[in-house]
Design a protein around this motif. Sequence first.
Motif, PDB file in Angstrom:
ATOM      1  N   ALA A  22       0.837  -1.111   0.098  1.00 48.55           N
ATOM      2  CA  ALA A  22      -0.048  -0.078  -0.063  1.00 48.55           C
ATOM      3  C   ALA A  22       0.768   1.205  -0.128  1.00 48.55           C
ATOM      4  O   ALA A  22       0.613   2.229  -0.740  1.00 48.55           O
ATOM      5  CB  ALA A  22      -0.972  -0.108   1.114  1.00 48.55           C
ATOM      6  N   ARG A  26       0.788   4.144  -2.815  1.00 51.77           N
ATOM      7  CA  ARG A  26       0.466   5.369  -2.609  1.00 51.77           C
ATOM      8  C   ARG A  26       2.100   6.446  -3.035  1.00 51.77           C
ATOM      9  O   ARG A  26       1.642   7.333  -3.692  1.00 51.77           O
ATOM     10  CB  ARG A  26       0.588   5.680  -1.298  1.00 51.77           C
ATOM     11  CG  ARG A  26      -1.088   5.479  -0.724  1.00 51.77           C
ATOM     12  CD  ARG A  26      -1.115   5.996   0.618  1.00 51.77           C
ATOM     13  NE  ARG A  26      -0.639   5.315   1.543  1.00 51.77           N
ATOM     14  CZ  ARG A  26      -1.136   4.312   1.983  1.00 51.77           C
ATOM     15  NH1 ARG A  26      -2.485   3.657   1.625  1.00 51.77           N
ATOM     16  NH2 ARG A  26      -0.679   3.377   3.056  1.00 51.77           N
ATOM     17  N   THR A  38      -7.768   9.343  -7.300  1.00 47.48           N
ATOM     18  CA  THR A  38      -7.483   8.181  -6.634  1.00 47.48           C
ATOM     19  C   THR A  38      -7.663   8.558  -5.000  1.00 47.48           C
ATOM     20  O   THR A  38      -7.716   9.694  -4.714  1.00 47.48           O
ATOM     21  CB  THR A  38      -6.171   7.652  -6.611  1.00 47.48           C
ATOM     22  OG1 THR A  38      -5.131   8.584  -6.019  1.00 47.48           O
ATOM     23  CG2 THR A  38      -5.597   7.146  -7.909  1.00 47.48           C
ATOM     24  N   ARG A  39      -8.085   7.624  -4.204  1.00 47.98           N
ATOM     25  CA  ARG A  39      -8.152   7.814  -2.945  1.00 47.98           C
ATOM     26  C   ARG A  39      -7.592   6.597  -2.046  1.00 47.98           C
ATOM     27  O   ARG A  39      -7.613   5.465  -2.668  1.00 47.98           O
ATOM     28  CB  ARG A  39      -9.631   7.793  -2.442  1.00 47.98           C
ATOM     29  CG  ARG A  39     -10.136   9.264  -2.371  1.00 47.98           C
ATOM     30  CD  ARG A  39     -11.812   9.080  -1.804  1.00 47.98           C
ATOM     31  NE  ARG A  39     -12.360   8.643  -3.017  1.00 47.98           N
ATOM     32  CZ  ARG A  39     -13.546   8.961  -3.166  1.00 47.98           C
ATOM     33  NH1 ARG A  39     -14.089   9.987  -2.864  1.00 47.98           N
ATOM     34  NH2 ARG A  39     -14.158   8.313  -4.404  1.00 47.98           N
ATOM     35  N   SER A  40      -6.937   6.692  -1.235  1.00 47.94           N
ATOM     36  CA  SER A  40      -6.127   5.678  -0.668  1.00 47.94           C
ATOM     37  C   SER A  40      -5.957   5.730   0.788  1.00 47.94           C
ATOM     38  O   SER A  40      -5.869   6.915   1.456  1.00 47.94           O
ATOM     39  CB  SER A  40      -4.757   5.488  -1.091  1.00 47.94           C
ATOM     40  OG  SER A  40      -4.007   4.493  -0.609  1.00 47.94           O
ATOM     41  N   ALA A  45      -7.620   1.175  -1.584  1.00 53.18           N
ATOM     42  CA  ALA A  45      -7.605   2.229  -2.626  1.00 53.18           C
ATOM     43  C   ALA A  45      -8.722   2.222  -3.469  1.00 53.18           C
ATOM     44  O   ALA A  45      -9.389   1.242  -3.738  1.00 53.18           O
ATOM     45  CB  ALA A  45      -6.101   2.205  -3.174  1.00 53.18           C
TER      46      ALA A  45
END
Length: 179
Positions: A22, A26, A38-40, A45
Amino acid sequence: MQATQMRPTFAISMPFTARDAADKIRTEIRRHNLQHCTRSKGVVAEFFVEPEDCRYWSPHLSLQLHDTEPGQSQLFGRFSPRPEVWTLVMFVYAFSVFIMFAASIWGYAQWMLGARPWALLLIPLSILVIGLLHVASLIGQSWSSDQIELLRRRLDLVLSAVVDPNALEQPTSNHSVQA
């Protein structure tokens, strides 16, 4: 991706723990300047289509990392409608099933009382609604195939520096695991 598959899924093996993978994902998202789509957080994610290109049937790609063995993990990805659209779809499915259940009880009561069981007509109507919703979802998925490919290309770009590029060529699985 199969033409009749709802919410296509895929899995990619990662040579790192879920947390390390992860963090690397990122880092690559920032390196390729994809923060706008994107979102994480943690080991989860999401890749999505930019708001200006978003259509009602636009997909998003949800990713989850799970540790499989010491030092290894698996990235599980699923293409699906945007969360607000998916919530509406599930509501219509649940409401249709509720109507079928209530209509069967009501129709049985009408039949037992010697009245015409007209409530049973709601059962095929609910089945029709579910069928139409399924067809609409397949049509929406075909209309958004370009965006599905865009999201997958972005993921492949991010993962190309994280894992062996041959691992990215795994086909979309033939099953659709529902969460």
